[in-house]
Structure formats: C-alpha cells, structure tokens
Write a protein that holds these residues in place. Structure first.
Motif, PDB file in Angstrom:
ATOM      1  N   ASP A  21     125.636 -36.535  23.194  1.00 57.75           N
ATOM      2  CA  ASP A  21     126.951 -36.633  22.797  1.00 57.75           C
ATOM      3  C   ASP A  21     127.929 -35.657  22.207  1.00 57.75           C
ATOM      4  O   ASP A  21     128.930 -35.325  21.870  1.00 57.75           O
ATOM      5  N   GLN A  22     127.351 -35.458  20.813  1.00 59.27           N
ATOM      6  CA  GLN A  22     127.693 -34.301  19.673  1.00 59.27           C
ATOM      7  C   GLN A  22     127.163 -32.672  20.415  1.00 59.27           C
ATOM      8  O   GLN A  22     127.981 -32.609  20.332  1.00 59.27           O
ATOM      9  N   TYR A  23     126.270 -33.007  21.241  1.00 64.82           N
ATOM     10  CA  TYR A  23     125.762 -32.004  21.682  1.00 64.82           C
ATOM     11  C   TYR A  23     127.144 -31.634  22.088  1.00 64.82           C
ATOM     12  O   TYR A  23     128.132 -29.939  22.121  1.00 64.82           O
ATOM     13  N   TRP A  24     127.784 -32.272  23.475  1.00 66.78           N
ATOM     14  CA  TRP A  24     129.033 -31.654  23.813  1.00 66.78           C
ATOM     15  C   TRP A  24     129.709 -31.723  23.418  1.00 66.78           C
ATOM     16  O   TRP A  24     131.041 -30.636  23.914  1.00 66.78           O
ATOM     17  N   GLN A  25     130.196 -32.480  22.451  1.00 65.51           N
ATOM     18  CA  GLN A  25     131.787 -32.587  21.368  1.00 65.51           C
ATOM     19  C   GLN A  25     130.937 -31.339  20.820  1.00 65.51           C
ATOM     20  O   GLN A  25     132.209 -30.310  21.124  1.00 65.51           O
ATOM     21  N   ARG A  26     130.562 -30.697  20.250  1.00 67.44           N
ATOM     22  CA  ARG A  26     130.229 -28.978  19.556  1.00 67.44           C
ATOM     23  C   ARG A  26     130.234 -28.044  20.958  1.00 67.44           C
ATOM     24  O   ARG A  26     130.996 -27.133  20.359  1.00 67.44           O
ATOM     25  N   ARG A  28     132.409 -28.222  23.617  1.00 69.23           N
ATOM     26  CA  ARG A  28     133.711 -28.099  24.087  1.00 69.23           C
ATOM     27  C   ARG A  28     134.773 -27.221  22.511  1.00 69.23           C
ATOM     28  O   ARG A  28     134.951 -26.890  22.987  1.00 69.23           O
ATOM     29  N   LEU A  29     134.046 -27.938  21.877  1.00 64.02           N
ATOM     30  CA  LEU A  29     134.298 -27.143  20.496  1.00 64.02           C
ATOM     31  C   LEU A  29     134.457 -25.476  20.637  1.00 64.02           C
ATOM     32  O   LEU A  29     134.967 -25.034  20.159  1.00 64.02           O
TER      33      LEU A  29
END
Length: 112
Positions: A21-26, A28-29
């Motif tokens: 989840d953190q990976y995909w959030q980063r 996207r950012l």
C-alpha cells in the motif's frame, strides 16, 4: 473418498522495504508530481511550428483565429475587405505565414 488438502499460505520475500500500500501510494505521488511538472512547463500560447521546419508556411483558419484572438466571422470579414489573403487547397482554406507576419506588423504599428 475425498482427501482433505490444506493449502499453506506461503509468504513471498519482499525485494524492497515497503508495504504494498505504501509502495503504490508513493508511485501515485511521483506520477502526480511529474504530471504537474509537465503541465507547468507547457507554453501559455500554442506553438505554430512543425518539427524540422523553421516556420510553418500554411496556417489553418483556427490557428489564425487563435493567433489574433478573433472569431471566424472576423477573419472572413478581413478576407472580404482585402486585409488578409486566403489560399484554397481543394476545399480547405489556409493562410500564408508571410501574410500573417505582414498583418501582425501593421497591427503592431497601429498600436504604437
């Protein structure tokens, strides 16, 4: 007889130290930042250039309207009064870049 087969969950080793989840959030950012940078670097006015050419010899009616910030009826009026010359190629109307430059020079001279 049916055999009871239990499937064990195997844990896959992570190759990078992020929770998915953190990976995909980063990701996207990063994408948002890149899109914002590209949008900021776009020119404010449209470029009337063709790659590989020093100038675009023929302009479409819409491009001339954008360049002078006028409507199509205004351009047709300019044609009717001889202020601007058109070039018809088959059923399409184009304008010579040299004629547009001359008109721009006369417009700038009137403003001064």
């Amino acid at each position: 007889m049916k055999e009871n087969v239990q499937i064990e969950k195997t844990v896959t080793p992570m190759l990078f130290p992020f929770d998915p989840d953190q990976y995909w959030q980063r990701i996207r950012l990063i994408i948002r930042e890149e899109v914002t940078n590209v949008e900021k670097s776009k020119p404010a006015q449209p470029l009337y250039e063709t790659p590989g050419m020093t100038y675009k010899p023929l302009l479409k009616l819409v491009e001339v309207c954008d360049l002078f910030q006028v409507t199509k009826p205004t351009i047709y009026d300019w044609i009717r009064h001889g202020k601007l010359k058109r070039c018809k190629i088959r059923s399409r109307v184009f304008f010579l870049w040299n004629d547009i430059q001359e008109l721009l020079k006369t417009e700038e001279g009137r403003k001064d």
